[in-house]
Design an enzyme around this catalytic site. Structure first.
Site, PDB file in Angstrom:
ATOM      1  N   ASN A  25       5.602   2.745   0.182  1.00  0.00           N
ATOM      2  CA  ASN A  25       4.325   2.189  -0.273  1.00  0.00           C
ATOM      3  C   ASN A  25       3.474   1.837   0.939  1.00  0.00           C
ATOM      4  O   ASN A  25       3.909   1.126   1.837  1.00  0.00           O
ATOM      5  CB  ASN A  25       4.579   0.937  -1.123  1.00  0.00           C
ATOM      6  CG  ASN A  25       3.283   0.187  -1.404  1.00  0.00           C
ATOM      7  OD1 ASN A  25       2.261   0.789  -1.708  1.00  0.00           O
ATOM      8  ND2 ASN A  25       3.325  -1.126  -1.293  1.00  0.00           N
ATOM      9  N   CYS A  26       2.226   2.317   0.947  1.00  0.00           N
ATOM     10  CA  CYS A  26       1.336   2.083   2.085  1.00  0.00           C
ATOM     11  C   CYS A  26      -0.026   1.602   1.601  1.00  0.00           C
ATOM     12  O   CYS A  26      -1.030   2.294   1.746  1.00  0.00           O
ATOM     13  CB  CYS A  26       1.196   3.358   2.904  1.00  0.00           C
ATOM     14  SG  CYS A  26       0.056   3.219   4.286  1.00  0.00           S
TER      15      CYS A  26
END
Length: 480
Positions: A25-26
């Site tokens: 997740n970014c």
């Protein structure tokens, strides 16, 4: 389309659960590592409802937007049993770098008895800092309103009532400060916290008739309420811990709950009133008089030295010893005139970071660190700038300290700039400046910013960082 449904479809588009290695997740996107990129259906991913974009590469990036990316990434990892990770954003990376560097520097330091003593002092006072900030700000508001009422700008019973209400709130801490300190000191030294509070309360001599004061049996002079203040409480409660623990060992269990508290309070109470309070009063008055003299007589020179040396003191852990002195100054004279000068050290760091940001503007790593640390630096939280930026750069730390010295010199030259509470620094300290002398404090901050900027820009940055060299986590200085 709900997030779980989108996650299932995306897992299939990436070639099935067996093809996924890691889901990351970014913030705004989901990054996916796959075993075989030939199995990925890029066209299907792009056409999915909710997908805002696709970036191909070693990590395939599916742009979903903030919030949604986190939920979809988690669902994809659960469905596929792939590893779930979270990419470190700039701010998080800065926090990690700051923490690791700070721990590394502290590990290099020798743990002397004096450092253990200062750590003990910190354990007593740090839990009270939110109370100092809250009560100090409320007291500052009451002071401003009181000045306006005196000047006739504000009138009416409502204003006077509001001022009294705010003062009652403020005095919830300051009127009983020694009791709070007694409780915390007992907790740290292993004494009963209730007894520690009682010993702290003895300093106020509330059972004594002020018209017929008790005479000191050794000196013959009348006892004075509050004499010795916070320093006296620290000494008395430390003795309480020793006496109480000794009594626990020799008094039978059946009588322990009755005799230990009574005998402990009797012994410590007599020592506190007739010996410790007068002795601590001499220490407290001497320290405060000395510090005020240094500031008032030395002026700009003293301000420069104090402002420039404070950060090395912080690195060595020596600054904690100043906390009881700040509190004693506030207790006796309404403000600490030392804290605003020492707060200039943070201003020098901010100025240095601004210079680094300008001079190393093409160095992505360094500018990311500087941008991440500056907002909190302006508010007086200097650790990210110190441990993640100026200290690893070496010369920048020195020029930042000198910039803080310039700010301290301005505060010292103006004089009589105090703070009604401890805890904040930087811009956050402005509401706590005593007697509305915040313009003088602001002048010091600006001088610190400018001093740190100019000195760092011309003398504090090695050319290799301007050319793009990475900043490692190794300090150019060791503080032992």
């Amino acid at each position: 389309m709900d997030n779980n449904t989108l996650a299932k479809l995306l897992v299939d588009d990436f070639g099935g659960s067996a093809n996924l290695i890691e889901v990351i997740n970014c913030m705004t996107r989901v990054r996916v590592k796959v075993k075989d990129s030939s199995k990925v259906n890029y066209g299907a991913i792009k056409s999915r409802e909710g997908v805002m974009g696709l970036v191909e590469g070693d990590q395939i990036q599916v742009v979903l937007g903030p919030g949604k990316s986190e939920k979809v990434a988690k669902a994809m990892a659960e469905i596929s049993n792939a590893k779930l990770s979270e990419e470190l954003a700039a701010g998080t990376d800065l926090e990690k770098r700051t923490r690791e560097n700070k721990e590394a520097y502290k590990a290099k330091q020798k743990q002397s008895g004096f450092k253990k003593f200062t750590a003990t002092i910190a354990s007593i006072f740090v839990p009270l800092i939110p109370a100092f900030v809250g009560a100090g700000l409320i007291g500052g508001i009451a002071s401003v309103l009181s000045n306006m009422a005196t000047a006739g700008t504000l009138t009416g019973d409502g204003v006077n009532n509001l001022i009294q209400i705010l003062n009652v709130m403020k005095n919830g801490l300051y009127a009983y400060l020694n009791i709070f300190i007694g409780i915390n000191t007992a907790k740290v030294f292993g004494a009963n916290e209730g007894l520690g509070g009682v010993v702290g309360g003895m300093v106020y001599l509330t059972g004594m008739n002020p018209d017929m004061p008790i005479s000191n049996i050794f000196l013959g002079t009348p006892l004075a309420a509050g004499q010795g203040g916070v320093i006296g409480v620290l000494i008395s409660v430390f003795l309480l811990s020793k006496i109480e623990n000794a009594l626990h060992k020799i008094i039978p269990d059946s009588l322990d709950i009755i005799l230990v508290p009574m005998l402990s309070l009797l012994a410590v109470g007599l020592l506190t009133m007739f010996i410790i309070m007068p002795f601590a009063g001499l220490i407290s008055n001497g320290l405060i008089g000395f510090i005020n003299g240094v500031i008032n007589i030395g002026g700009a020179v003293s301000g420069f030295i104090l402002g420039a040396l404070f950060l090395p003191m912080v690195m060595l852990g020596l600054h904690q010893i100043l906390t009881p002195i700040h509190v004693a100054m506030i207790e006796q004279q309404g403000a600490t005139y030392l804290l605003p000068i020492l707060a200039m050290a943070g201003a020098g760091q901010v100025g240095a970071a601004l210079a680094i940001l300008v001079k190393c503007r093409n160095n992505k790593q360094i500018t990311t660190i500087a941008k991440g640390g500056l907002p909190v630096g302006f508010l007086g939280i200097g650790e990210p700038l110190i441990y993640a930026l100026t200290l690893p750069m070496g010369k920048a730390f020195i020029t930042a300290c000198l910039g803080g010295g310039i700010g301290g010199a301005v505060i010292g030259a103006i004089g009589s700039i105090g703070s009604t509470a401890i805890g904040p620094s930087g811009l956050a300290l402005i509401p706590l400046i005593y007697q509305n002398r915040w313009l003088g404090y602001l002048a010091g901050l600006i001088a610190g910013y400018i001093g740190g900027f100019v000195l760092t820009y011309f003398f504090g940055v090695d050319q290799k960082y301007v050319d793009g060299a990475s900043l490692d986590n190794t300090s150019k200085f060791e503080f032992k």
